[in-house]
Design a protein around this motif. Structure first.
Motif: not given
Length: 305
Positions: A7-10, A39-43, A66-69
């Protein structure tokens, strides 16, 4: 992500990538929201297009991914030092050092030269590498002039990379605060409405005077209501400043309480209609032209998007 059920890709974007992104957007005449960088976190978003090279259509699945950085505040040299310390292998893409390929590369070269010499390179069009496309050279000049004038030189290139990192970090934090306030206000101002619409109460709306928060609220509503894919720039009305300001000026107008303007559109395929919400929950559109009306006890005025 679909194959693995993730569900999340870093992503590995770091602080220096963030500075480059901010300067690239400055060259295109961005607002403070754009200058704040990634953004640090986004859809992930719904995606658009299905041609080769495009993101493809993600649809509803993209709304639940979600995308997180996590490395946005970490310098590249710190990441490399960690790799060396622990014997971690990594790949260096040599095309990253060719300024004629991408504007990001050109900006990276400019920053590296200024950091190495300790002074502004004063890069003029005729002094740039001959192989660099003219549009890149012009963009670099815009970066310099924009950074010198943006928010009282908060992104002053001559201040060095460390100052740039701090400035972009400050802007990112500022934008996150704007987003938080926009979320709070939208919760307070939203009224129950039919599916695929948003009903914005005008009660206490005039107390929201910060233009940045107003813009964030309008863009959020458009992104939700628009028939264009969520996350696409078309859903935001192509983020045209004039269109967004028109919506703000109409909705936040200080007209007499018994007169309101007609329905209108200003991008994103979103229709804004002046509406009365009766105490029993019935909606009454005021019409397609400016008209006078009398509010009954318990009635609330709102904008239906």
């Amino acid at each position: 992500m679909t194959r693995t059920g993730a569900n999340v890709l870093a992503f590995g974007h770091h602080a220096d990538d963030q500075v480059e992104t901010s300067l690239m957007r400055l060259a295109r005449g961005t607002t403070e929201v754009g200058a704040a960088g990634m953004r640090r976190c986004r859809r992930w978003g719904m995606g658009i297009g299905a041609e080769e090279g495009e993101l493809g259509w993600a649809g509803l699945e993209g709304m639940n991914r979600w995308i997180v950085r996590p490395l946005l505040e970490v310098r590249k040299d710190r990441i490399l030092a960690t790799c060396h310390e622990h014997g971690l292998e990594y790949v260096t893409d040599q095309t990253n050092f060719q300024p004629e390929i991408t504007l990001r590369n050109a900006i990276r070269r400019m920053l590296a030269e200024e950091e190495a010499t300790g002074k502004d390179t004063k890069l003029e069009l005729d002094q740039a590498p001959q192989e660099m496309p003219p549009e890149f050279k012009e963009a670099l000049q815009k970066v310099k002039s924009a950074s010198a004038n943006f928010q009282t030189t908060i992104l002053d290139i001559s201040g060095g990379k460390e100052q740039l990192r701090g400035a972009v970090k400050y802007l990112s934090s500022h934008v996150e605060d704007i987003d938080h306030q926009a979320t709070t206000h939208l919760k307070q101002q939203s009224l129950q409405s039919p599916i695929s619409t948003f009903l914005l109460s005008t009660h206490n709306l005039s107390s929201i005077t910060d233009n940045a928060i107003q813009r964030a609220m309008v863009l959020r509503i458009m992104r939700y209501v628009s028939f264009h894919p969520w996350g696409s720039i078309r859903a935001d009305g192509n983020r045209r400043r004039s269109s967004i300001e028109r919506i703000i000026n109409v909705i936040w107008s200080r007209q007499p309480s018994n007169t309101r303007p007609a329905s209108f559109t200003a991008g994103g395929g979103v229709l804004w209609s002046p509406t009365i919400l009766a105490p029993d929950g019935r909606l009454k559109k005021i019409g397609n032209r400016t008209q006078t009306y009398l509010m009954k006890p318990g009635d609330r005025f709102a904008w239906l998007a």
